[in-house]
Design an enzyme around this catalytic site. Structure first.
Site, short mmCIF file in Angstrom:
data_model
loop_
_atom_site.label_atom_id
_atom_site.label_comp_id
_atom_site.label_asym_id
_atom_site.label_seq_id
_atom_site.Cartn_x
_atom_site.Cartn_y
_atom_site.Cartn_z
N PHE A 181 0.85 -1.18 0.00
CA PHE A 181 0.00 0.00 0.00
C PHE A 181 0.89 1.24 0.00
CE2 PHE A 181 -2.89 3.20 1.79
CZ PHE A 181 -3.95 3.03 0.92
N ASP A 189 2.66 -5.68 7.71
CA ASP A 189 1.48 -4.82 7.77
C ASP A 189 0.27 -5.72 7.62
OD1 ASP A 189 -0.71 -3.23 7.18
OD2 ASP A 189 0.44 -1.77 6.02
N TYR A 241 -10.07 -0.26 11.05
CA TYR A 241 -11.34 0.21 10.47
C TYR A 241 -11.82 -0.67 9.33
CZ TYR A 241 -7.77 2.79 7.78
OH TYR A 241 -6.66 3.16 7.07
N LYS A 242 -11.02 -1.69 9.00
CA LYS A 242 -11.43 -2.60 7.94
C LYS A 242 -12.19 -3.77 8.56
CE LYS A 242 -7.46 -1.27 5.08
NZ LYS A 242 -8.15 -0.61 3.96
N ARG A 292 -12.83 -4.19 -6.50
CA ARG A 292 -12.43 -4.95 -5.33
C ARG A 292 -13.67 -5.30 -4.50
NH1 ARG A 292 -8.11 -2.41 -1.05
NH2 ARG A 292 -9.89 -1.04 -0.71
#
Lengths: 395, 395
Positions: free
Chosen positions: B111, B182, B207-208, B354
């Protein structure tokens, strides 16, 4: 505008709150706003809320509202993270701006986290930097030509003593140093003219006088004329010129937004945004006048009623922020006894009883009532009760 | 435990939510908890809540709950800040642990913010560090003896491709490099055995898949045996051994708490704490099995119904995280058209559609319904509508 605006805050009826310099009280609108953000924006809109509720621009919107209160232009303040992180960003940028210098000048009255963050950065960079911390009143004499950055907290967290922002900044610039002001105890407390001071950076928190709530996001100001030359040490995607282009290389935004780092804390930023509504029609000079009146009233009352407490703040109002501190050997226990009786201030080691004066929700009647209760605690030695002797984890 | 647990989430009836890999939906308990923290703890207790509501220990309590989900022991996870900040902390610590090496190895599927933060740190330290980013599948071949730190996102945010945590970590250790994982797309998505991998550091966001809300705090893990030798670059007061002693010099906590920095975001941490309740009786291996079933069902349905979409994730389940990506030239517009019809996934440049599969609140019926709507959008070329062509600020 008339002060106070108690109706905007949700303060328990049995409390006189003199700790807004540590954590501001709950603004009524903040609670409603949090509910909306959580249930409507997050709950209904889900990921779409970044666009439909414009979460993506929230940090800048809030930054612009803070800018007005600290004498800075629109677009010059980025929000997010914690004050510690913002200190690091400013200091790391200053290192890059003065690559040949190796001294950070602060003072020993600075809040410890500022000094710690400087130490952490010095150790990370590992190029022989030195942190100098003279007494606050001696800072001017230590601003010498080897100083890369002067980093000071404008209002001393213990004593409430004010540095002269304009004078110190001018002296820093005269020797070619970068000036960084920590406004933790200034924003919302005293009128500020950041632009006029010409300081390069300022940082601050919003959970004190701005009433943003526990752990509310911090802010950082960079002087607009130099933002495009600021090299962000914390080069996060939200500071990228095009965050959603997902480019492999960092390319800083051509604005103060380059001082953003990661994904913003949307809920807490929204609470802060709502809290800032209380400031819409507030003139900081009115706040300042009222705060000095309240502080002077408190000093007079306490000195008359509790002679054993020694004023640990400057006596002249213009040398003081919006807090008043008294030194007392048994200050910790006395503060616990006082809090137990509804007057909330706080204690700072080793012996400081600290009281914040916040004209948004305090009036003279509160101040006199608080002084009377303090008198009972001190004159009656109520603080000797064993239950006040055990220190809690947070003091 | 039985899956899904839809009753714990507040998802709009007209939405099939396949974007939990970007922002998890609202857990019902989170909203109630936020109200309590704001109105009772902050509102009634004010500053006292640091003790009475034990805000001070909240980051550790939440860290311990995350630890269980990522295969880490109690006390090994610190929470707060953003993932970008946590990446910086881990990487800066790794630099100190391998002072003679100058290479960070990542991959070009990482990312962007991880790569940006590395670039920012390299520039801050300014000692000739190099960031190498081979293709994800070539990483193993690039782990060489000049590498100070291998920093990888376990599940690729675009393709969903999984690195083999154990194998890569072993290879990193074989050449003496520090391993940093990560877990942004792993925590709550796939079973993890961090302890077993022996990696030095891991970082992640909440938050995912953990449903902590927009801008929820991040986390960092440090291997317990080395925590006392980790030198914090971000040396904030909350990572100090005695934060309230207000000592002039930084002295790191003798625990993972040294990776805390500033004042914790109490409201968002509390929301996250409530969100983690959904995981109380969840076994990650059950989640994994259900997620693979849902993903395989989706792949089969989409390939049958929309042959123009090309699978951009590994076909074998064990090589994939909990998301499935399809490449489509008009993916941006198609995703907008799909979202307009209640199926929410997201788009990642340049052409990736996605879809995240989150067995806590999704079942096969949802997945088939989503594929049918996708078929309508693609077969009917509904994405050609001009309103879907204009990119929003957040994509």
């Amino acid at each position: 505008m008339s002060l106070p605006k108690k109706e905007l805050f949700d303060i328990p009826a049995d409390v006189i709150y003199l700790d807004g310099n540590s954590l501001g009280p709950l603004p009524k609108g903040a609670s409603t706003r949090a509910g909306e953000v959580i249930e409507k924006e997050w709950g209904r809109e889900l990921i779409r809320a970044w666009n439909t509720a414009d979460w993506i621009a929230l940090p800048k919107r809030v930054g612009d509202r803070i800018a007005r209160l600290i004498g800075a232009p629109e677009g010059s303040v980025a929000t997010g993270d914690t004050l510690s992180i913002k200190v690091y960003q400013a200091l790391a940028a200053a290192f890059k701006m003065r690559p040949e210098r190796r001294v950070i000048l602060s003072d020993r009255g600075n809040f410890p986290t500022d000094l710690y963050m400087a130490q952490g950065l010095m150790s990370t960079v590992d190029k022989g930097y030195e942190l100098r911390t003279p007494a606050p009143e001696d800072v001017m004499d230590h601003i010498s030509e080897d100083v890369a950055a002067v980093m000071l907290t404008h209002v001393d967290y213990r004593s409430g003593r004010l540095h002269d922002m304009k004078e110190v900044t001018e002296r820093a610039h005269a020797v070619g140093a970068v000036m960084i002001w920590d406004l933790a105890h200034s924003a919302g407390a005293v009128p500020l003219d950041l632009s006029g001071s010409k300081a390069e950076f300022a940082v601050g928190c919003t959970y004190k006088y701005l009433n943003g709530g526990p752990g509310a996001p911090a802010f950082i100001y960079a002087r607009p004329d130099l933002i495009e030359s600021v090299e962000p040490a914390l080069a996060g995607w939200m500071g990228h010129e095009a965050p959603f282009a997902m480019e492999p290389d960092y390319r800083p935004a051509m604005s103060t937004e380059r001082l953003r780092v990661g994904t913003p804390p949307v809920v807490q930023l929204s609470i802060l945004d709502a809290a800032l509504d209380a400031w819409n029609d507030v003139d900081m000079s009115d706040i300042r006048k009222a705060s000095l009146d309240l502080s002077e009233c408190f000093i007079a009352e306490v000195e008359r009623r509790c002679p054993v407490l020694k004023l640990a703040s400057p006596r002249e109002g213009e040398l003081r922020g919006s807090q008043v501190s008294f030194a007392f050997e048994h200050g910790y226990a006395a503060m616990q006894a006082l809090i137990d009786r509804g007057v909330i201030g706080d204690f700072r080691a080793p012996d400081i009883m600290r009281f914040g004066f916040t004209p948004l929700y305090l009036d003279e009647e509160d101040v006199i009532a608080a002084a009377k209760i303090l008198e009972k605690v001190i004159a009656g030695e109520l603080w000797r009760d064993p239950k006040y002797q055990t220190k809690s984890r947070v003091t």
